[in-house]
Design a protein around this motif. Structure first.
Motif, PDB file in Angstrom:
ATOM      1  N   GLN A 231      -6.828  -3.588  -7.267  1.00  0.00           N
ATOM      2  CA  GLN A 231      -6.018  -2.930  -8.296  1.00  0.00           C
ATOM      3  C   GLN A 231      -6.731  -2.987  -9.643  1.00  0.00           C
ATOM      4  O   GLN A 231      -7.267  -4.029 -10.034  1.00  0.00           O
TER       5      GLN A 231
ATOM      6  N   LYS B 285       1.354   6.715  -6.902  1.00  0.00           N
ATOM      7  CA  LYS B 285       0.201   7.559  -7.241  1.00  0.00           C
ATOM      8  C   LYS B 285       0.519   9.041  -7.072  1.00  0.00           C
ATOM      9  O   LYS B 285       0.047   9.886  -7.848  1.00  0.00           O
TER      10      LYS B 285
ATOM     11  N   LEU C  21      -5.700  -5.476  -1.196  1.00  0.00           N
ATOM     12  CA  LEU C  21      -5.690  -4.327  -2.089  1.00  0.00           C
ATOM     13  C   LEU C  21      -6.559  -4.651  -3.292  1.00  0.00           C
ATOM     14  O   LEU C  21      -6.659  -5.809  -3.707  1.00  0.00           O
TER      15      LEU C  21
ATOM     16  N   LEU D 255       0.833  -1.203   0.000  1.00  0.00           N
ATOM     17  CA  LEU D 255       0.000   0.000   0.000  1.00  0.00           C
ATOM     18  C   LEU D 255       0.868   1.254   0.000  1.00  0.00           C
ATOM     19  O   LEU D 255       0.560   2.240  -0.687  1.00  0.00           O
TER      20      LEU D 255
ATOM     21  N   LEU E 195      -4.694   2.219 -10.680  1.00  0.00           N
ATOM     22  CA  LEU E 195      -5.317   2.527  -9.396  1.00  0.00           C
ATOM     23  C   LEU E 195      -5.170   1.335  -8.459  1.00  0.00           C
ATOM     24  O   LEU E 195      -5.508   0.205  -8.811  1.00  0.00           O
ATOM     25  N   THR E 196      -4.647   1.594  -7.271  1.00  0.00           N
ATOM     26  CA  THR E 196      -4.443   0.550  -6.261  1.00  0.00           C
ATOM     27  C   THR E 196      -4.788   1.144  -4.906  1.00  0.00           C
ATOM     28  O   THR E 196      -4.239   2.179  -4.525  1.00  0.00           O
ATOM     29  N   GLU E 197      -5.701   0.508  -4.183  1.00  0.00           N
ATOM     30  CA  GLU E 197      -6.129   1.026  -2.885  1.00  0.00           C
ATOM     31  C   GLU E 197      -6.540  -0.134  -1.996  1.00  0.00           C
ATOM     32  O   GLU E 197      -6.777  -1.248  -2.471  1.00  0.00           O
ATOM     33  N   GLN E 198      -6.616   0.126  -0.714  1.00  0.00           N
ATOM     34  CA  GLN E 198      -7.046  -0.930   0.205  1.00  0.00           C
ATOM     35  C   GLN E 198      -8.527  -1.202   0.017  1.00  0.00           C
ATOM     36  O   GLN E 198      -9.339  -0.281  -0.098  1.00  0.00           O
TER      37      GLN E 198
ATOM     38  N   THR F 279       0.882   4.151  -2.912  1.00  0.00           N
ATOM     39  CA  THR F 279       0.691   5.570  -2.596  1.00  0.00           C
ATOM     40  C   THR F 279       1.844   6.407  -3.138  1.00  0.00           C
ATOM     41  O   THR F 279       1.628   7.495  -3.696  1.00  0.00           O
TER      42      THR F 279
ATOM     43  N   GLN G  23     -17.357  -0.947  -2.112  1.00  0.00           N
ATOM     44  CA  GLN G  23     -16.202  -0.378  -2.816  1.00  0.00           C
ATOM     45  C   GLN G  23     -15.848  -1.238  -4.025  1.00  0.00           C
ATOM     46  O   GLN G  23     -15.547  -0.716  -5.101  1.00  0.00           O
TER      47      GLN G  23
END
Length: 342
Positions: free
Chosen positions: A209, A122, A207, A115, A133-136, A119, A142
């Motif tokens: 992605q 990004k 994550l 993560l 795009l990669t996020e928790q 970040t 979501q």
């Protein structure tokens, strides 16, 4: 300053059931042979519950055998500890703190946090164009929102490695497909998809992605594995290998049927100058957040518009099947160990 000749190198790994230690034995044999040929002495240290015992092994190249030995205090440590969660346990922390207290240089000091890496990419003006795009993943809602925007997403266990803990979710009209490494669940409604994923989301930190429509052959997808190394304060691209997924597979890891492409395979390759530029920029970005990095690898894909995307960055790259890349890596590591340090 310790002289080059007689410099002591320690490769840190972990114990293994039925074997002397975990890790790529052949790689360590070649590396320690090269260290010895250049006047140094190398040991493999399986870091256990009693890290100060320093019971390890050295490679007796003339007789092609590993010999049990007490590891002397090293001049430099090459961290190849293979377990991400256990590396944060007390025994490992005590050992690495001892190295720090003794001012013994160590690289790479730890696994990257996926993560944190996402970040960093990004928020970088240059690299954000190459970062999906990669996020928790915090909720199924979501996941629903991201699947409305992207027809394919990947779910990745934040502690996963070597292809473990990855799922692919595909939106097809109003239905969904869920791919694990061993099974495909077709034609799912979103509630059915949610039922399958709910236990995974509860038990793991994941994550999500963005999936990239990458180039593929008639048999399946392929990607690029890039090795970067830092020598004399400058990041260099050592080489780029091409990895093919198994037929019907969605990752190129060997454990799940992936393999290296032959050097003469008729596959579209990215411009090496562009790969090297991205790699150097990533290296400088990592330098600001992680101390004592001397190597990393990037997993990259190229989409149908020939845009390059970074899908993963690894702090402890495995051996490369391409011998020319692996041998160059070993030569540079020996130079770092015996001449430059960390």
């Amino acid at each position: 300053m310790t002289q080059q000749h007689g410099k002591k190198i320690m490769i840190v790994t972990a114990p293994a059931n039925g074997k002397r230690f975990c890790g790529e034995t052949n790689y360590y044999e070649q590396l320690l042979t090269a260290v010895a040929n250049s006047g140094g002495k190398g040991y493999v240290f399986p870091l256990d519950k009693n890290p100060m015992d320093r019971k390890g092994f050295y490679w007796d190249a003339p007789n092609r055998r590993w010999v049990a030995a007490f590891c002397p205090i090293p001049d430099i440590v090459y961290n190849r500890y293979p377990f991400k969660i256990r590396e944060n346990k007390l025994a490992c922390k005590r050992f690495f703190q001892w190295l720090d207290d003794q001012h013994i240089p160590c690289f790479n000091t730890a696994f990257f946090d996926k993560l944190t890496i996402a970040t960093l990419l990004k928020n970088d003006a240059v690299l954000s164009a190459h970062a999906p795009l990669t996020e928790q993943l915090r909720s199924l809602e979501q996941l629903r929102r991201r699947l409305k925007k992207y027809p394919v997403v990947f779910l990745k266990d934040i502690h996963g490695a070597q292809g473990r803990g990855i799922w692919k979710v595909v939106r097809k009209g109003k239905s969904y497909q869920l791919h694990s490494q061993r099974k495909v669940f077709p034609s799912l409604t979103f509630p059915a998809l949610s039922c399958l994923l709910q236990p995974v989301i509860k038990q793991r930190t994941l994550l999500i992605q963005q999936g990239i429509r990458s180039l593929k052959t008639a048999d399946g997808v392929y990607d690029f594995r890039v090795l970067m190394m830092k020598e004399k304060k400058h990041w260099q691209c050592i080489g780029t290998g091409i990895r093919l997924a198994a037929h019907g597979g969605f990752t190129t890891h060997v454990k799940y049927g992936g393999k290296a492409a032959s050097t003469n395979a008729a596959l579209l390759r990215p411009p090496q100058a562009v790969v090297a530029f991205i790699g150097r920029h990533v290296g400088r970005l990592l330098d600001a957040s992680y101390p004592h990095i001397r190597e990393f690898s990037m997993d990259m894909v190229m989409d149908r518009n020939r845009q390059l995307w970074i899908v993963d960055i690894n702090s402890k790259p495995m051996s490369f099947d391409e011998n020319i890349i692996q041998q160059k890596r070993i030569r540079k590591l020996v130079n770092i160990f015996l001449k430059q340090g960390v």
